[in-house]
Design a protein around this motif. Structure first.
Motif, PDB file in Angstrom:
ATOM      1  N   ASN A 329     -20.847 -70.965-151.855  1.00  0.00           N
ATOM      2  CA  ASN A 329     -19.797 -71.745-152.518  1.00  0.00           C
ATOM      3  C   ASN A 329     -20.328 -73.086-153.010  1.00  0.00           C
ATOM      4  O   ASN A 329     -19.904 -73.580-154.061  1.00  0.00           O
ATOM      5  N   SER A 354     -14.423 -58.208-147.628  1.00  0.00           N
ATOM      6  CA  SER A 354     -13.989 -59.603-147.641  1.00  0.00           C
ATOM      7  C   SER A 354     -13.538 -60.012-149.040  1.00  0.00           C
ATOM      8  O   SER A 354     -14.356 -60.054-149.972  1.00  0.00           O
ATOM      9  N   GLU A 356     -12.818 -62.951-150.054  1.00  0.00           N
ATOM     10  CA  GLU A 356     -13.504 -64.195-150.417  1.00  0.00           C
ATOM     11  C   GLU A 356     -14.876 -63.929-151.014  1.00  0.00           C
ATOM     12  O   GLU A 356     -15.291 -64.595-151.963  1.00  0.00           O
ATOM     13  N   LYS A 359     -14.412 -62.471-154.469  1.00  0.00           N
ATOM     14  CA  LYS A 359     -13.968 -63.548-155.360  1.00  0.00           C
ATOM     15  C   LYS A 359     -15.143 -64.429-155.763  1.00  0.00           C
ATOM     16  O   LYS A 359     -15.350 -64.757-156.937  1.00  0.00           O
ATOM     17  N   PRO A 386      -6.049 -60.314-150.003  1.00  0.00           N
ATOM     18  CA  PRO A 386      -6.347 -61.464-149.138  1.00  0.00           C
ATOM     19  C   PRO A 386      -5.083 -61.978-148.440  1.00  0.00           C
ATOM     20  O   PRO A 386      -4.026 -62.077-149.059  1.00  0.00           O
ATOM     21  N   ILE A 391      -6.110 -68.229-151.549  1.00  0.00           N
ATOM     22  CA  ILE A 391      -7.262 -67.477-152.076  1.00  0.00           C
ATOM     23  C   ILE A 391      -6.804 -66.508-153.153  1.00  0.00           C
ATOM     24  O   ILE A 391      -7.435 -66.376-154.204  1.00  0.00           O
TER      25      ILE A 391
END
Length: 673
Positions: A329, A354, A356, A359, A386, A391
């Protein structure tokens, strides 16, 4: 014939469900009530062609399927039916998994070689009968459930040639058949060869290896494919794949036998040796292998060490993903797409479910200009549902940005509205919705949302910037000037504190361009590039500023630097093409850049228009007509395209057709009452 209809087709076949649709027909899953066997039934139902053309293809499919009964890796032909002026083909139903569902998994080299060997065998069988499939792609390939063999389906696009392995087809352009991205240029021009199938198969293999759609790939100036540097492919296999997908058909493999011969020489043509069992990672495996080796008499300290290692292995999977996610990130925040993608791809293997991770992977791909792959990642993230609504909202917003960039404005609007249902004051979602409305011509509603944004984020320069864009399009640049000035002041305030942020310097440069201050904009972009000399957006902005300052050669150099940073972003190639054709008047090079744009995004109609105009400048009106026809098909209500088409037809001496085209342009502009 509809799903669930209790009436038997021809008194025999019971329809169960629809399987899929193509250009000339719809395919159903059915039961043969005579034998109680499942079958696939294709009904003639042309979508994009006249009935007679569709019937010709349909009958050709029947005749060709009837000749292919001895091969076990194509569907068996059962029957041809006519009922109530409808036409049907009944064939074997191949139960299994479509490769279209597996392309994102990045297959091993050995599996891809096995796949190639099997399908090359099928193509050899077809080509020996002078048949070209013309639509080899993942959705037309199935792993059969029973024997796990690869099966080639859908023979609706096949072509039978009169001569075996001709060096070239007739120069007369024929019907264009094939799937853009997988079909080579000669096939899309209506002149397929046997090695057109080899090209499509090679691209499918590359997609299986890399997870990249053909539209994301690119070729160098010698028409050799540039395989992605972040994917490890054995050199011997890479040589074979490169030759399979050479853009020039004369430089490509001329027969499947030649491909097979070279493939069998690769280092991975034989099954790989299985790793020794004593490399088992878990503790039970380690102890079992120690016993197998007869060394139970090891010191107790080593046993304790093994226990410590086991504990680390237990804790490690929980620590490592969090650490890598944090790192990835941070790389996204710094716009370092390649490094971030590498981290997210690693995380995807550890945590495949996941949201995240998916994404973040989408964000990295979007930064790199790989829009198609980014959308796939965002869709996967949404599918995984999610739990954190924040998110989910961010995934939806970022997906909307990709759709907006692709000019899918209605889809983008729908996505932004979904995000606003969860967070009705989200600034990014409001901004995206307003810009989508603006692009759809709903200017007043767009401005209402932008006013709402102004109240929520009065100090955010991006809000003032987007209001400026909206005002500029609806009321002109002069009316937007005060909003751009406000944005510039906000950026100046931020940069007093965050002067080492290349993103803010770049955005400031964009505002200065809007204020018609290209030298100041160039200085701002240069400041960003001092902080990060490969910052993509700054390189693009620098190119635009240099062009406005009357330095087109320097501008082209900046654009080329940008294309090296993000080779999969079609817009950077389009920028180069426009500069080459309109300012530098180098139409040959411009056409290459337009072609690269089209290779990455073949439904981007401005690239087809630009290519047509460049070809017209080079006195190649027939090729220009082919390009403008493609633009017309993509954007049939654009009067400018019809005008350009008229000019090209006039150049070809087709005055009546040219007049009809001019007439259509005038009618679309509202000149005809």
């Amino acid at each position: 014939m509809t799903e669930g209809n209790n009436k038997l087709l021809c008194g025999r076949y019971q329809i169960i469900q629809e399987l899929g649709r193509g250009g000339f027909g719809v395919t159903y899953l059915a039961t043969d009530t005579f034998s109680n066997v499942l079958c696939a039934i294709k009904k003639l139902d042309p979508l994009n062609a006249d009935l007679e053309t569709a019937k010709r293809f349909f009958h050709r499919e029947v005749n060709i399927l009837n000749t292919l009964q001895t091969n076990q890796q194509v569907p068996k032909f059962f029957d041809y039916l006519e009922e109530n002026n409808n036409y049907y083909i009944v064939e074997e139903y191949i139960e299994g998994t479509s490769l279209a569902d597996l392309v994102g998994q990045k297959w091993s080299e050995q599996t891809v070689v096995n796949f190639l060997q099997q399908i090359l065998s099928v193509l050899a069988y077809l080509h020996a009968k002078n048949i070209i499939h013309r639509d080899v792609k993942p959705s037309n390939l199935i792993i059969r459930k029973g024997d796990k063999r690869f099966v080639l389906i859908d023979f609706g696009s096949v072509k039978k040639l009169e001569k075996q392995y001709p060096s070239f087809q007739s120069s007369v352009t024929q019907t264009m058949i094939g799937t853009p991205g997988y079909a080579p240029s000669e096939q899309m021009a209506g002149r397929p060869r046997f090695n057109s199938d080899i090209y499509a198969l090679g691209l499918t293999a590359i997609q299986l290896l890399t997870g990249m759609h053909p539209r994301e790939l690119r070729w160098d100036e010698k028409d050799n494919i540039l395989l992605p540097s972040d994917i490890q492919i054995d050199d011997s296999l890479a040589v074979v794949l490169t030759k399979m997908v050479h853009n020039n058909p004369d430089q490509r493999y001329q027969s499947v036998e030649a491909v097979t011969e070279d493939l069998n020489k690769t280092k991975i043509s034989s099954p790989p040796t299985q790793p020794p069992t004593y490399y088992t990672a878990n503790r039970r495996g380690v102890l079992a292998n120690l016993r197998f080796l007869g060394i139970w008499q090891i010191p107790i300290v080593l046993i304790l060490l093994a226990g410590i290692i086991a504990c680390v292995e237990f804790i490690h999977p929980f620590i490592r993903p969090a650490y890598y996610l944090h790192e990835a990130n941070n790389l996204l925040d710094e716009r370092k797409g390649d490094a971030a993608l590498e981290k997210f791809n690693y995380l995807k293997e550890i945590q495949p479910n996941s949201p995240e991770v998916w994404k973040g992977r989408g964000d990295a791909l979007f930064i790199l200009g790989r829009d198609f792959a980014a959308l796939q990642s965002y869709n996967r993230a949404i599918f995984l549902q999610p739990k954190d609504q924040k998110i989910l909202v961010k995934i939806l917003i970022n997906k909307g940005k990709v759709l907006y960039k692709q000019q899918n404005y209605q889809e983008a609007l729908d996505i932004y509205e979904k995000a606003l249902k969860s967070d009705n004051n989200n600034p990014e979602a409001l901004s995206g919705k307003s810009l989508s409305l603006l692009a759809l011509g709903q200017k007043q509603e767009a401005l209402q949302y932008l006013d709402q944004l102004k109240q929520i984020r009065p100090d955010d320069p991006r809000i003032w910037q987007e209001i400026g864009f909206a005002i500029e399009q609806s009321q002109g640049r002069q009316a937007a000037k005060e909003y751009f000035q406000e944005a510039l002041s906000s950026y100046d305030d931020i940069l007093r504190v965050k002067k080492n942020n290349p993103i803010y310097w770049t955005d400031r440069g964009s505002i200065l361009l809007k204020l018609n201050r290209p030298q100041d904009a160039l200085d701002s972009y240069e400041q960003a590039l001092k902080l990060d000399n490969n910052f993509y957006e700054a390189l693009i902005g620098k190119g635009n500023a240099l062009n406005l300052l009357g330095k087109p050669s320097e501008a082209l150099f900046a654009f080329r630097q940008a294309s090296e940073v993000r080779p999969q972003d079609y817009l950077v190639w389009f920028n180069q093409a426009i500069l080459l054709t309109q300012t530098l008047r180098n139409h040959e090079e411009a056409i290459k850049a337009f072609d690269q744009t089209i290779a990455l995004k073949d439904d981007f109609h401005p690239a087809w228009v630009g290519k047509a105009l460049a070809l017209l400048e080079l006195k190649r009106p027939q090729e220009a007509l082919e390009a403008i026809e493609k633009a017309k098909d993509l954007q049939p209500k654009d009067p400018d395209i019809w005008d350009i088409r008229g000019e090209i037809l006039k150049e070809l001496g087709k005055q009546q057709e040219a007049n009809n085209s001019y007439y259509q342009a005038e009618r679309l502009r509202g000149g005809m009452r």
